[in-house]
Each structure stands twice: as C-alpha cells, then as structure tokens.
Scaffold this motif. Structure first.
Motif, PDB file in Angstrom:
ATOM      1  N   SER A  90       0.672  -1.071   0.275  1.00 47.33           N
ATOM      2  CA  SER A  90       0.467  -0.473  -0.090  1.00 47.33           C
ATOM      3  C   SER A  90       0.691   0.957   0.327  1.00 47.33           C
ATOM      4  CB  SER A  90      -0.948   0.159   1.159  1.00 47.33           C
ATOM      5  OG  SER A  90      -2.059  -0.860   0.703  1.00 47.33           O
ATOM      6  N   LEU A  94       0.823   4.507  -2.855  1.00 46.87           N
ATOM      7  CA  LEU A  94       0.821   5.696  -3.028  1.00 46.87           C
ATOM      8  C   LEU A  94       1.863   6.398  -2.307  1.00 46.87           C
ATOM      9  CD1 LEU A  94      -1.494   4.543   0.876  1.00 46.87           C
ATOM     10  CD2 LEU A  94      -2.533   5.194  -1.075  1.00 46.87           C
ATOM     11  N   MET A 106      -1.965  -3.858  -5.376  1.00 41.86           N
ATOM     12  CA  MET A 106      -2.859  -2.689  -4.749  1.00 41.86           C
ATOM     13  C   MET A 106      -2.959  -1.629  -5.315  1.00 41.86           C
ATOM     14  SD  MET A 106      -3.447  -4.665  -1.652  1.00 41.86           S
ATOM     15  CE  MET A 106      -3.539  -3.013   0.024  1.00 41.86           C
ATOM     16  N   LEU A 109      -6.276   0.668  -4.942  1.00 41.95           N
ATOM     17  CA  LEU A 109      -6.283   1.915  -3.890  1.00 41.95           C
ATOM     18  C   LEU A 109      -6.082   3.432  -5.100  1.00 41.95           C
ATOM     19  CD1 LEU A 109      -3.092   0.764  -1.289  1.00 41.95           C
ATOM     20  CD2 LEU A 109      -5.878   1.076  -1.163  1.00 41.95           C
ATOM     21  N   PRO A 112     -10.357   3.013  -5.495  1.00 38.57           N
ATOM     22  CA  PRO A 112     -11.266   2.083  -5.274  1.00 38.57           C
ATOM     23  C   PRO A 112     -12.687   1.450  -5.998  1.00 38.57           C
ATOM     24  CG  PRO A 112     -11.393   3.114  -3.651  1.00 38.57           C
ATOM     25  CD  PRO A 112     -10.103   4.129  -4.559  1.00 38.57           C
ATOM     26  N   LEU A 156     -10.350   1.173   3.428  1.00 34.38           N
ATOM     27  CA  LEU A 156      -9.481   1.836   2.520  1.00 34.38           C
ATOM     28  C   LEU A 156     -10.543   2.361   0.982  1.00 34.38           C
ATOM     29  CD1 LEU A 156      -7.102  -1.626   1.314  1.00 34.38           C
ATOM     30  CD2 LEU A 156      -6.993   0.875   3.196  1.00 34.38           C
TER      31      LEU A 156
END
Length: 275
Positions: A90, A94, A106, A109, A112, A156
C-alpha cells in the motif's frame, strides 16, 4: 496447529476436505489465532499457500509460526508460500518511488471504485503457478488462499459488493477449478443489533454475503458473562453440507483458551474453571 480443533473439524495435515471455503469471523473478540492455525496447518499439509497479509507483516506471522513449529522463511524460499505484505504494498502505491518494484495487486488504492481485479489476478497467478520449487524439485499439493482480514478492504474505500465479487471469483478459481481451499477472516465491531441498524452496507453486509458462500463458518465471540482468565471466548462452528434432500446445517458451540503455542477447545461448561 491446534490438535483439538483438528479433531472438531475431523481434519489433519494428511487428510482434509478439498474445495472448502472456510470463513472465520469475530465480534467483540479476536479470531486471528485461527488464521495462524490454518497457515501452519496447510503448510504442514504441503499445500501451495497464497497469503494476503492485509493487516500484519510477514515478520509478525513468521514469529508466531516459529512458536507453532513452522518456518515461513523456508516456505517462501522453497516456493511453497506466496506472501503479499499489504501494508508495504500500500505504501508503495500511495508513495511511489523511482526504484519501485512492487506488484500491481494493490493498484485499486489509486481508484477504489475500479474494483479488485488486480488483487484477484495476483491470487490466481500465485495459485496456478508452478507447484514445483526450482532448487529443491519439490511438488506441492492443492493451492490454499488465506486472507487475514478481508474487512480492511472496506476501510480502503472498496464497497462490500466488490469485496463479495472478489471472494466469489477466488472461490471459483481456487476451490472449484483447482480443488484447493480458501480461508478468509472478516471482523464485525460492536453489537449485532447496532450493526443491523446501519442497513446492508459495511462489514455486516460483507459477513452476511460470505456466510452464504462458505462451506464452513467459525464465528469467534466473547463470553456473554464477561472476562474470564481461564476461558478467552467461544467459537460457533457451522458446517454446511449438501445431501440428497437439500442443504443441511450443523452447529456446535465450543469455548477456547489461547496459549503461547496454540489453543485448547472444549464443549461449553466443561472447562476446569467451572467444574
């Protein structure tokens, strides 16, 4: 690995039912000790394990598994264990770095509402990957998917419908197509009555949907009488089987106590603390 739980579930590393979706849930308690059990159980069974660690780190699971007599580091090196560390992945998504080499599992993220297709592709590629380790030339058994807290995906920004779709496709690939097993943990905070007042959104809706999908449900909750140092809680075991005249459900309630190297289970009211 918990011997008494294996006896309750009529399973052992040498003999277990393939194609099962095992749902683990908790309310006002902590069912993560069951995830540790199933992780060590399937590694001892020589299954190929894909673990989505969405809450805890690899180091955490490795330390607990050592106490249970299993080495996760060796399992990774041999190719038996595929571990995705969600916290680290994550952060890579990010806060991207120039030398970033993370997987795309992931990527949801960033947006979403797009859904969990990238996470499903990670699971599928890990499950259908070669069951033979290159160096040791060992062949592994059927694949197993473990998820340490599916409800984290709700936090999330993923809606419960998308999470249920993800579990459905994973079950179709792992349990039906590959005849492997799947174990997922979902958490519900607060009282059941309070959760239901919020409607069909959130963890309660997720739990309800997963309950319909699973073949075995282990629901962990605190004691209705409050804290007890000799009994840490109770677990309701619900088997769902199809027979000639339709689906049948069998429920049993057990109490448990977690130890440093395992847990003990016993029928309600039979603990030495109350006898």
């Amino acid at each position: 690995m918990f011997t008494e739980l294996n006896s309750i579930l009529s399973s052992s590393p040498d003999s277990f039912t393939p194609g099962e979706f095992i749902l683990v849930s908790d309310r006002q308690s902590d069912a993560s000790f069951l995830i540790h059990h199933f992780l060590s159980f399937y590694l001892r069974s020589r299954c190929k394990v894909v673990f989505l660690g969405l809450v805890q780190s690899f180091r955490h699971y490795s330390a607990v598994s050592q106490r249970l007599g299993v080495s996760l580091t060796q399992a990774k090196e041999k190719g038996q264990l595929v571990f995705m560390e969600g916290l680290k992945e994550s952060l890579s998504v990010l806060i991207p770095q120039a030398d970033n080499t993370e997987s795309e599992a992931m990527n949801f993220l960033r947006d979403p509402p797009v859904g969990l297709r990238s996470l499903y592709e990670f699971v599928r590629s890990g499950a259908v990957g070669s069951g033979r380790a290159e160096e040791e030339a060992e062949e592994w058994g059927p694949p197993v998917l473990l998820v340490d807290d599916l409800s984290v995906l709700l936090s999330l920004g993923v809606n419960s419908g998308a999470v249920l779709d993800f579990s459905h496709y994973c079950r179709a690939a792992v349990c039906s197509q590959l005849q492997g097993n799947m174990v997922m943990l979902v958490r519900c905070n607060g009282e059941e009555e309070e959760e239901e007042e919020d409607g069909e959104e959130g963890a309660e809706a997720l739990l309800k949907g997963l309950t319909h999908q699973c073949s075995l449900h282990l629901h962990v909750q605190g004691l209705p009488t409050g804290y007890c140092k000799d009994i840490h809680g109770q677990v309701e075991v619900c088997w769902k089987r199809r027979q000639g005249d339709g689906p049948h459900t069998q429920r049993n309630l057990f109490q448990y106590k977690v130890h440093d190297k395992g847990a003990s289970f016993f029928p309600r009211g039979t603990s030495s603390a109350v006898l």
